[in-house]
Design an enzyme around this catalytic site. Structure first.
Site, mmCIF file in Angstrom:
data_model
loop_
_atom_site.group_PDB
_atom_site.id
_atom_site.type_symbol
_atom_site.label_atom_id
_atom_site.label_comp_id
_atom_site.label_asym_id
_atom_site.label_seq_id
_atom_site.Cartn_x
_atom_site.Cartn_y
_atom_site.Cartn_z
ATOM 1 N N SER A 1 -9.697 1.674 3.086
ATOM 2 C CA SER A 1 -8.864 2.402 2.132
ATOM 3 C C SER A 1 -7.848 1.520 1.418
ATOM 4 O O SER A 1 -7.262 1.909 0.418
ATOM 5 C CB SER A 1 -8.113 3.524 2.855
ATOM 6 O OG SER A 1 -7.222 3.001 3.835
ATOM 7 N N LYS B 1 0.846 -1.193 0.000
ATOM 8 C CA LYS B 1 0.000 0.000 0.000
ATOM 9 C C LYS B 1 0.886 1.248 0.000
ATOM 10 O O LYS B 1 1.870 1.318 0.744
ATOM 11 C CB LYS B 1 -0.909 -0.035 1.232
ATOM 12 C CG LYS B 1 -1.951 1.071 1.301
ATOM 13 C CD LYS B 1 -2.847 0.877 2.522
ATOM 14 C CE LYS B 1 -3.905 1.954 2.606
ATOM 15 N NZ LYS B 1 -4.797 1.779 3.787
ATOM 16 N N SER C 1 -10.012 -0.336 7.482
ATOM 17 C CA SER C 1 -9.426 -0.311 6.146
ATOM 18 C C SER C 1 -8.615 -1.532 5.744
ATOM 19 O O SER C 1 -8.226 -1.657 4.587
ATOM 20 C CB SER C 1 -8.565 0.944 5.973
ATOM 21 O OG SER C 1 -9.380 2.089 5.932
#
Length: 474
Positions: free
Chosen positions: A156, A81, A180
């Site tokens: 997210s 990420k 998330s």
């Protein structure tokens, strides 16, 4: 052979790499070829690092050939990420403001992964600054759910969830402030673990909310998550929230034995206003554990009725504080959705924030009391199925409900309390994955993972994968 390789989990690949039946370089090239071919469709990656990945994979092969095998994740391709710092590499936070930001140090967990011999294949798409649950990014484009390309992958860590579900990397990490890790893991039909707050260092992760942020594994299997946690867990003096606690041998403790396990079920909060089919699948998952010897006890957590308020006040105000200077200087450079959230975060008073922290303390105490009676709490991860990209509403038994309010309802309490929470697939509704959430007492990831492992052994998805992936592998 390469098509078969990319579908395998770390627990399947590690022995092959250790015995040199498969090379890290062969695996890395296969994963990258597949990921690059799919990325225009799924948009899970922001950027690829093929040259560095192939060099690291070759180095891993050389080390293993000389007898220096480092363990389960040696030579395994992982994309990360894009809010976790890589020294001398652009780390964008999927934003315009940080599009050219180059950290001068590695995040602690990146250093640990390097030491474990991980091969990094690139940076994954995410909701801008991790402040959202759709991964519909205004600068890097919408990430799509591999199970249905019209639907969100969650967020997210949407790129992380989509990449694992589509076999575009073998394992990854997510960050979790209100869900998330668990939201995209549930929506994409994979395993996602939010460890206990302080169990994993956040040093070198761009913050969303100092007191709510967590980092944890997103993987194909529970054993993969357990192995990854063993690598990234541990005290770090650079993180003031890091806790000095022994790191367990999580993989060795996975036996799936749930005899005499006491499962807590909270009806008044975690089974209220839930999609009928989601509820049915989660209750079937609980029953499958009962069939293996577990017991169920209903528990009351009275203060949970304040959880949504406490979560939102905390995250809104802390996030707005972090981004306050840029909100004043260059508000137009934020995406419209998160700019609104930052502006809302400027409204609550100090009284509001401190009241939320008092409520949070009571919620922690009530959970602590619950775990004196039960070993784990089980609930749906999400009360809804992921909606279409661009929708602000979700369907809940025929009614339109606000998406963000509902999608974090069952995940937010784990962040408020800092307790470990794992999501594992428990079935499909109309071809879309449904997740079951297992929460445990502080620092008790071992039990949480073992319960997930017991459920995983029942094969809730019946081996099904996204059609997008299955069709490519025929």
């Amino acid at each position: 052979m390469s098509k078969e390789l990319i579908t395998k989990s770390v627990e399947e690949l590690a022995p092959l790499i250790a015995k040199r039946d498969v090379s890290s370089l062969e695996l890395t090239k296969a994963v990258l070829d597949h990921a690059e071919s799919l990325n225009e469709t799924v948009n899970a990656y922001i950027s690829f690092t093929r040259k560095q990945a192939e060099e690291t994979a070759q180095q891993a092969d050389n080390e293993i050939a000389s007898g220096n095998y480092r363990g389960m994740y040696h030579g395994i391709p992982m994309a990360i990420k894009d809010n976790l710092y890589f020294k001398n590499e652009v780390t964008t936070m999927a934003s315009k403001i940080h599009q050219d930001f180059v950290p001068d140090f590695d995040a602690t967990i990146i250093s640990k992964l390097r030491e474990a011999g991980v091969v990094f294949t690139g940076k994954l798409n995410m909701h801008e600054y991790a402040w959202g649950i759709t991964t519909n990014n205004p600068y890097f484009g919408a990430c799509r759910n591999p199970w249905d390309l019209e639907k969100i992958p969650g967020g997210s860590s949407g790129g992380s969830g989509a990449a694992i579900a589509a076999d575009m990397c073998v394992a990854t990490l997510g960050t979790d402030t209100a869900g998330s890790i668990r939201i995209p893991s549930s929506a994409c039909g994979i395993v996602g673990l939010k460890p206990t707050h302080g169990r994993v260092s956040k040093y070198g992760c761009f913050p969303l909310s100092w007191s709510l942020d967590h980092i944890g594994p997103m993987t194909k299997t529970v054993k993969d998550a357990a192995g990854l946690l063993e690598i990234i867990a541990g005290y770090d003096k650079n993180d003031p929230t890091s806790v000095k606690a022994p790191v367990g041998n999580y993989t060795e403790k996975l036996n799936g034995d749930v005899k005499n396990l006491v499962i807590g079920v909270n009806e008044e909060y975690f089974f209220k206003n839930v999609d009928y089919e989601v509820e049915k699948l989660v209750r079937a998952g609980i029953q499958s554990l009962v069939d293996q010897g577990a017991k169920v006890e209903e528990v009351s957590i009275p203060s949970l009725k304040y959880a949504e308020y406490a979560e939102m006040i905390t995250i809104l105000t802390e996030a707005a504080t972090i981004h306050h200077p840029n909100l004043l200087k260059r508000p137009e450079d934020f995406g419209a959705d998160i700019r609104l959230l930052f502006e809302l975060g400027e409204i609550p008073s100090a009284v509001d924030y401190l009241q939320a922290q008092q409520l949070r303390r009571q919620i922690k105490l009530d959970f602590q009391k619950a775990f004196e009676k039960v070993d784990v709490l089980i609930a749906p991860t999400l009360p809804i199925i992921a909606p279409n990209i661009g929708d602000d509403y979700a369907d809940l038994n025929g009614a339109k409900v606000d998406l963000i309010d509902h999608i974090i309802r069952f995940t937010g309490p784990g962040n408020l309390t800092g307790l470990p929470a794992l999501t594992v697939p428990c079935g499909l509704k109309n071809g879309m994955p449904v997740g079951l959430q297992i929460m445990g007492a502080a620092m008790n990831e071992e039990t949480v993972l073992n319960v997930g492992y017991a459920l995983e052994k029942t094969n809730p998805l019946q081996g099904k994968k996204p059609e997008l992936v299955s069709s490519l592998q025929k």
